[in-house]
Design an enzyme around this catalytic site. Structure first.
Site, PDB file in Angstrom:
ATOM      1  N   CYS A 331       0.835  -1.206   0.000  1.00 47.04           N
ATOM      2  CA  CYS A 331       0.000   0.000   0.000  1.00 47.04           C
ATOM      3  C   CYS A 331       0.874   1.262   0.000  1.00 47.04           C
ATOM      4  O   CYS A 331       1.551   1.532  -0.983  1.00 47.04           O
ATOM      5  CB  CYS A 331      -0.971  -0.039   1.169  1.00 47.04           C
ATOM      6  SG  CYS A 331      -2.376   1.091   0.951  1.00 47.04           S
ATOM      7  N   HIS A 433      -3.844  -5.456   1.056  1.00 45.50           N
ATOM      8  CA  HIS A 433      -3.715  -5.820   2.463  1.00 45.50           C
ATOM      9  C   HIS A 433      -4.243  -7.247   2.648  1.00 45.50           C
ATOM     10  O   HIS A 433      -5.146  -7.684   1.942  1.00 45.50           O
ATOM     11  CB  HIS A 433      -4.523  -4.869   3.353  1.00 45.50           C
ATOM     12  CG  HIS A 433      -3.966  -3.488   3.424  1.00 45.50           C
ATOM     13  ND1 HIS A 433      -2.766  -3.213   4.041  1.00 45.50           N
ATOM     14  CD2 HIS A 433      -4.448  -2.304   2.969  1.00 45.50           C
ATOM     15  CE1 HIS A 433      -2.530  -1.915   3.961  1.00 45.50           C
ATOM     16  NE2 HIS A 433      -3.524  -1.341   3.314  1.00 45.50           N
TER      17      HIS A 433
END
Length: 491
Positions: A331, A433
């Site tokens: 991310c 994630h």
């Protein structure tokens, strides 16, 4: 509405763990249970099936209850962004950014409406709601604007557990002091005290319990031993102090603990691997020579990038990668590994363009529109065709820049926008994630590190981390159930 409230004398008393255990205990007894936390401040978030954000702890509690996470289980989520400001998320959707001084003036009333509506919705769908407070219910300077402790308990007329951490010392003073600072109608709702994180001989504690019950008129309904299970924490304060030594660890993986690290629960599956030692270091520490370096997610990508450059950690990671070391960015960490990050609207602070570590050929633009969604994809690397589930939470849009050598970097998944890996499989980056929750993918990635060390590969036909998490939740619930009397709290 049937409900139980769990509050604590301090932060880290064990409210989340006790609430989670109660969810699993009652679910095993046949209750349809929902967790609830009116307001949570956390950078560990989860994306629900409808694309809403809630605190990761409430997702874990939902799984403990055997139900799907809903946004109503955490109607207000505050995600700190630095400089005393937070992103405000109500009913799963970002509604603004505000500083601490203005938060309650702007969001107290709409926040309470969201809490009421969420509780009413949960009350129609579930047999019982297990509500968790935040911090302490007796913060005098904050009580008039409480959104998540005794205001919720009074609204529900909920029998309330008061949890105290005895491992830190001062437990009896914490209990008595908290009760003294509650209003009479609030104190009447406290039906039992739970002494948490107890180590030692119970008989030595009994005189103190007798005194406490006589002093307060409230029974001690549980003495919970110090549990060794790895339970997902809500903040990153303990990461640098985590015990990472494993006698039989073959691999050392270093995670750079960025100041605004987000979703560090991504690494719980790695910590559960018997042959892997995960070490968290600050950007000011020496990188060393681990088997892999991970840059995690962050709520303030640009500020953390600048810090990495100022401390020399950015250069250390670049040199490590140049020497053949394995680097993974997730991310915000993925964005940092790119060529450039632009923030034309000043979403993260001052508008501008910032040079990344230039390890991956991507350019990122920070925008006001957040992407939050669950994903199901198929892997290209380190093994073709592995199913991978996870979720995205990010405000940046990354574009892959054309390369002279079209084979130098390849899409990590069948969705080319989710990540890249270089041809040597040394530099990896992904927006996903929960990547390591996928057991076969995790093992395949670790096996590449093992091969570099000349170690035998581990079996890849392993279950996803979800099954280990289920076992952890069962273990916690069983231990708590053996030491907690819920009789006074159930209809």
């Amino acid at each position: 509405m049937k409900s139980i409230m769990v509050v604590g004398t301090t932060s880290h008393a064990g409210k989340s763990l006790i609430s989670t255990a109660i969810c699993r205990i009652l679910s095993r007894r046949g209750w349809r249970v929902a967790p609830f936390k009116g307001q949570n401040m956390a950078l560990n978030a989860y994306v629900t099936a409808n694309g809403g954000e809630i605190g990761y702890a409430q997702a874990v509690q939902a799984w403990a209850a055997g139900v799907v996470p809903w946004v109503e289980m955490n109607p207000i989520l505050l995600k700190p962004q630095g400089d005393m400001t937070s992103q405000v998320i109500i009913r799963g959707r970002p509604v603004g950014r505000v500083n601490a001084a203005d938060y309650y003036e702007q969001y107290f009333e709409p926040g309470w409406r969201a809490i009421e509506e969420s509780l009413q919705h949960l009350g129609t769908e579930f047999d019982l709601v297990v509500c968790e407070g935040a911090g302490s219910p007796a913060e005098i300077n904050l009580k008039h604007r409480d959104l998540t402790n005794m205001r919720v308990a009074k609204y529900l007329n909920a029998p309330t557990l008061l949890v105290v951490d005895i491992d830190r010392g001062g437990a009896f003073a914490h209990v008595v002091g908290t009760l003294e600072l509650l209003e009479p109608e609030e104190r009447q709702l406290i039906k039992g005290v739970v002494i948490n994180k107890f180590r030692g001989q119970r008989s030595l504690l009994d005189p103190g319990i007798k005194w406490l019950e006589e002093r307060t008129g409230i029974p001690v309904v549980g003495v919970i031993p110090y549990l060794q299970e790895i339970f997902p924490a809500e903040d990153s304060l303990d990461l640098l102090e985590r015990k990472t030594h494993k006698a039989h660890a073959d691999l050392q993986i270093t995670v750079v603990r960025l100041p605004r690290i987000a979703n560090f629960t991504d690494f719980d599956p790695l910590e559960s691997e018997p042959t892997v030692a995960v070490k968290y270091i600050s950007p000011k520490q020496d990188l060393g020579h681990p088997d892999a370096v991970i840059l995690p997610g962050t709520k303030t990508t640009i500020a953390d990038l600048i810090l990495l450059q100022k401390t020399g950690m950015a250069e250390a990671i670049q040199n490590y990668a140049a020497s053949g070391g394995t680097v993974l960015g997730i991310c915000g960490g993925y964005q940092i590994l790119g060529q450039m990050i632009a923030d034309p609207e000043g979403i993260e602070g001052q508008a501008g363009r910032y040079q990344g570590l230039n390890l991956l050929p991507i350019r990122t633009v920070i925008t006001g529109q957040k992407i939050a969604r669950q994903r199901q994809v198929s892997s290209n690397f380190p093994q073709l065709g592995l199913p991978v589930n996870g979720f995205e939470i990010h405000q940046g849009r990354s574009r892959v820049e054309p390369q002279g050598d079209s084979q130098a970097f390849q899409p990590l998944f069948d969705d080319v926008n989710l990540g890249l890996v270089d041809s040597c499989q040394s530099v990896w980056g992904s927006y996903l994630h929960g990547l390591f929750d996928n057991g076969p993918w995790r093992r395949a990635w670790l096996n590449r590190l093992r091969q570099q060390r000349g170690l035998k590969s581990l079996p890849t036909g392993v279950a996803n981390y979800r099954e280990q998490r289920e076992q952890m939740l069962d273990n916690i619930a069983t231990e708590v159930e053996n030491h907690l009397d819920l009789t006074l709290f159930l209809p």
